[in-house]
Motif scaffolding. Structure first.
Motif, PDB file in Angstrom:
ATOM      1  N   THR A   1       0.857  -1.029  -0.079  1.00 11.35           N
ATOM      2  CA  THR A   1       0.094   0.035   0.000  1.00 11.35           C
ATOM      3  C   THR A   1       0.918   1.209   0.186  1.00 11.35           C
ATOM      4  O   THR A   1       1.737   1.238   0.642  1.00 11.35           O
ATOM      5  CB  THR A   1      -0.973  -0.170   1.233  1.00 11.35           C
ATOM      6  N   ALA A   2       0.445   2.117  -0.659  1.00 12.78           N
ATOM      7  CA  ALA A   2       1.308   3.515  -0.498  1.00 12.78           C
ATOM      8  C   ALA A   2       0.102   4.618  -0.909  1.00 12.78           C
ATOM      9  O   ALA A   2      -0.913   4.610  -1.295  1.00 12.78           O
ATOM     10  CB  ALA A   2       2.130   3.606  -2.001  1.00 12.78           C
ATOM     11  N   VAL A   3       0.567   5.824  -0.229  1.00 10.26           N
ATOM     12  CA  VAL A   3      -0.166   6.832   0.140  1.00 10.26           C
ATOM     13  C   VAL A   3       0.720   8.064  -0.719  1.00 10.26           C
ATOM     14  O   VAL A   3       1.821   8.349  -0.229  1.00 10.26           O
ATOM     15  CB  VAL A   3      -0.475   7.360   1.318  1.00 10.26           C
ATOM     16  N   LEU A   4       0.309   8.816  -1.756  1.00 16.44           N
ATOM     17  CA  LEU A   4       0.890   9.757  -2.334  1.00 16.44           C
ATOM     18  C   LEU A   4       0.118  11.179  -2.103  1.00 16.44           C
ATOM     19  O   LEU A   4      -1.176  11.009  -2.437  1.00 16.44           O
ATOM     20  CB  LEU A   4       0.821   9.382  -3.666  1.00 16.44           C
ATOM     21  N   LEU A   5       0.592  12.242  -1.660  1.00 19.66           N
ATOM     22  CA  LEU A   5       0.056  13.374  -1.376  1.00 19.66           C
ATOM     23  C   LEU A   5       0.798  14.365  -2.583  1.00 19.66           C
ATOM     24  O   LEU A   5       1.876  14.484  -2.580  1.00 19.66           O
ATOM     25  CB  LEU A   5       0.264  13.854  -0.180  1.00 19.66           C
ATOM     26  N   ASN A   6      -0.051  15.045  -3.254  1.00 19.92           N
ATOM     27  CA  ASN A   6       0.335  16.012  -4.069  1.00 19.92           C
ATOM     28  C   ASN A   6      -0.281  17.511  -3.695  1.00 19.92           C
ATOM     29  O   ASN A   6      -1.558  17.444  -3.472  1.00 19.92           O
ATOM     30  CB  ASN A   6       0.005  15.791  -5.577  1.00 19.92           C
ATOM     31  N   ARG A   7       0.443  18.430  -3.619  1.00 17.51           N
ATOM     32  CA  ARG A   7       0.094  19.863  -3.549  1.00 17.51           C
ATOM     33  C   ARG A   7       0.161  20.435  -5.065  1.00 17.51           C
ATOM     34  O   ARG A   7       1.030  20.267  -5.538  1.00 17.51           O
ATOM     35  CB  ARG A   7       0.974  20.531  -2.649  1.00 17.51           C
ATOM     36  N   ILE A   8      -1.046  20.553  -5.372  1.00 19.76           N
ATOM     37  CA  ILE A   8      -1.117  21.051  -6.946  1.00 19.76           C
ATOM     38  C   ILE A   8      -2.223  22.403  -6.572  1.00 19.76           C
ATOM     39  O   ILE A   8      -2.920  22.872  -6.061  1.00 19.76           O
ATOM     40  CB  ILE A   8      -1.840  20.280  -7.684  1.00 19.76           C
TER      41      ILE A   8
ATOM     42  N   VAL B   1     -11.983  27.146 -13.792  1.00 18.56           N
ATOM     43  CA  VAL B   1     -11.597  27.343 -12.383  1.00 18.56           C
ATOM     44  C   VAL B   1      -9.968  27.050 -12.222  1.00 18.56           C
ATOM     45  O   VAL B   1      -9.555  26.278 -12.776  1.00 18.56           O
ATOM     46  CB  VAL B   1     -12.407  26.547 -11.354  1.00 18.56           C
ATOM     47  N   VAL B   2      -9.403  27.655 -11.134  1.00 22.14           N
ATOM     48  CA  VAL B   2      -8.219  27.465 -10.707  1.00 22.14           C
ATOM     49  C   VAL B   2      -8.481  27.070  -8.960  1.00 22.14           C
ATOM     50  O   VAL B   2      -8.744  28.137  -8.420  1.00 22.14           O
ATOM     51  CB  VAL B   2      -7.205  28.484 -11.024  1.00 22.14           C
ATOM     52  N   ASN B   3      -7.932  26.153  -8.715  1.00 17.58           N
ATOM     53  CA  ASN B   3      -7.972  25.729  -7.385  1.00 17.58           C
ATOM     54  C   ASN B   3      -6.771  25.237  -6.513  1.00 17.58           C
ATOM     55  O   ASN B   3      -6.210  24.407  -7.318  1.00 17.58           O
ATOM     56  CB  ASN B   3      -9.258  24.753  -7.030  1.00 17.58           C
ATOM     57  N   PRO B   4      -6.393  25.578  -5.541  1.00 16.17           N
ATOM     58  CA  PRO B   4      -5.287  24.952  -4.908  1.00 16.17           C
ATOM     59  C   PRO B   4      -5.855  23.742  -4.146  1.00 16.17           C
ATOM     60  O   PRO B   4      -6.714  23.972  -3.265  1.00 16.17           O
ATOM     61  CB  PRO B   4      -4.543  26.030  -3.940  1.00 16.17           C
ATOM     62  N   PHE B   5      -5.313  22.545  -4.560  1.00 18.51           N
ATOM     63  CA  PHE B   5      -5.661  21.337  -3.676  1.00 18.51           C
ATOM     64  C   PHE B   5      -4.389  20.341  -3.245  1.00 18.51           C
ATOM     65  O   PHE B   5      -3.366  20.556  -3.519  1.00 18.51           O
ATOM     66  CB  PHE B   5      -6.178  20.436  -4.844  1.00 18.51           C
TER      67      PHE B   5
ATOM     68  N   ALA C   1      -7.947   4.998  -4.228  1.00 15.19           N
ATOM     69  CA  ALA C   1      -8.783   6.112  -3.817  1.00 15.19           C
ATOM     70  C   ALA C   1      -8.161   7.535  -4.359  1.00 15.19           C
ATOM     71  O   ALA C   1      -6.839   7.644  -4.094  1.00 15.19           O
ATOM     72  CB  ALA C   1      -8.873   6.051  -2.440  1.00 15.19           C
ATOM     73  N   MET C   2      -8.820   8.337  -4.409  1.00 12.21           N
ATOM     74  CA  MET C   2      -8.268   9.884  -4.764  1.00 12.21           C
ATOM     75  C   MET C   2      -9.226  10.875  -4.234  1.00 12.21           C
ATOM     76  O   MET C   2     -10.591  10.743  -4.589  1.00 12.21           O
ATOM     77  CB  MET C   2      -8.105  10.092  -6.238  1.00 12.21           C
ATOM     78  N   THR C   3      -8.554  11.696  -3.285  1.00 15.72           N
ATOM     79  CA  THR C   3      -9.495  12.762  -2.464  1.00 15.72           C
ATOM     80  C   THR C   3      -8.890  13.948  -2.954  1.00 15.72           C
ATOM     81  O   THR C   3      -7.833  14.382  -2.742  1.00 15.72           O
ATOM     82  CB  THR C   3      -9.265  12.395  -1.245  1.00 15.72           C
ATOM     83  N   PHE C   4      -9.874  14.986  -3.181  1.00 14.71           N
ATOM     84  CA  PHE C   4      -9.308  16.482  -3.495  1.00 14.71           C
ATOM     85  C   PHE C   4      -9.625  17.266  -2.367  1.00 14.71           C
ATOM     86  O   PHE C   4     -10.896  17.211  -1.784  1.00 14.71           O
ATOM     87  CB  PHE C   4     -10.134  16.976  -4.674  1.00 14.71           C
ATOM     88  N   THR C   5      -8.867  17.925  -1.647  1.00 16.06           N
ATOM     89  CA  THR C   5      -8.986  18.815  -0.448  1.00 16.06           C
ATOM     90  C   THR C   5      -8.753  20.177  -1.096  1.00 16.06           C
ATOM     91  O   THR C   5      -7.560  20.637  -1.041  1.00 16.06           O
ATOM     92  CB  THR C   5      -8.312  18.434   0.853  1.00 16.06           C
ATOM     93  N   ARG C   6      -9.438  21.093  -1.039  1.00 14.52           N
ATOM     94  CA  ARG C   6      -9.543  22.495  -1.686  1.00 14.52           C
ATOM     95  C   ARG C   6      -8.777  23.143  -0.382  1.00 14.52           C
ATOM     96  O   ARG C   6      -8.976  23.265   0.634  1.00 14.52           O
ATOM     97  CB  ARG C   6     -10.848  23.093  -2.081  1.00 14.52           C
TER      98      ARG C   6
END
Length: 158
Positions: free
Chosen positions: A103-110, A121-125, A142-147
Motif C-alpha cells: 500500500t502507498a499513499v501519495l500526497l500532491n499539493r497542486i 476555475v483554478v483551485n489549490p488542492f 482512492a483519490m481525494t481532493f481537498t481544496r
C-alpha cells in the motif's frame, strides 16, 4: 574456539540483516519514484481524456472524492468522458509518498486548472492518492481532493 565461532556467526547475521535492510530501502525508494511518475502520468491522461489508460490504472473498487461528490471508478471515468470536469492542467507544487508493504499513499499539493460546469476555475488542492500493489503494478484505490483556502507550503516530505 567457540567464542570465535559465535563472533563470526553474529558478524555474518548482522551483515545479512544490514543487506536485507538496504535492499528494502532501495525497493521502497524505487516504488516511490515509480508512484510519483505514475501520478504525473495520470494527471496527463486525465487532461487528455485517456479513459482507457485510466481504466487500467483505477482499481475496480476505487473511490474518488471531489469537493461536492463521491464517485465510483465508472462514475469518475464517465465524468471525464462526458467532459463534465475538464482537467486542463495540474501544476504539481510538492509531492510525498509513503510506502508500507503493498500500500502507498501519495500526497500532491497542486494548482489545478480545470473547467467545471462550463466555468474555468483554478483551485489549490491537496490530493491524496492511495495505491495498492497488484501483481507487478500499482492500482489507484482512492483519490481525494481537498481544496485549500490558501496556497502554502505543506512540507510534505518531513
Amino acid at each position: 574456539m567457540k567464542k570465535i565461532l559465535y563472533i563470526a556467526m553474529a558478524t555474518l547475521l548482522l551483515g545479512i540483516s544490514a543487506n536485507i535492510h538496504a535492499q528494502q530501502a532501495t525497493r521502497n525508494e524505487e516504488a516511490k519514484q515509480e508512484l510519483i511518475a505514475l501520478s504525473k502520468t495520470k494527471w496527463q491522461w486525465m487532461a487528455d481524456f485517456n479513459t482507457e489508460a485510466l481504466s487500467n490504472l483505477f482499481h475496480d473498487k476505487a473511490v474518488f472524492v471531489h469537493m461536492g461528490a463521491t464517485f465510483t471508478k465508472e462514475q469518475e471515468l464517465n465524468v471525464i468522458r462526458k467532459k463534465e470536469i475538464i482537467y486542463k492542467h495540474a501544476d504539481i507544487k510538492e509531492t510525498s509518498v509513503q510506502v508500507n508493504g503493498q500500500t502507498a499513499v501519495l500526497l500532491n499539493r497542486i494548482r489545478m486548472e480545470s473547467i467545471v460546469g462550463g466555468n474555468e476555475v483554478v483551485n489549490p488542492f491537496v490530493v491524496a492518492e492511495v495505491y495498492v500493489k497488484e501483481g507487478n503494478g500499482w492500482k489507484l484505490m482512492a483519490m481525494t481532493f481537498t481544496r485549500q483556502a490558501h496556497e502554502y507550503e505543506l512540507n510534505l516530505n518531513n
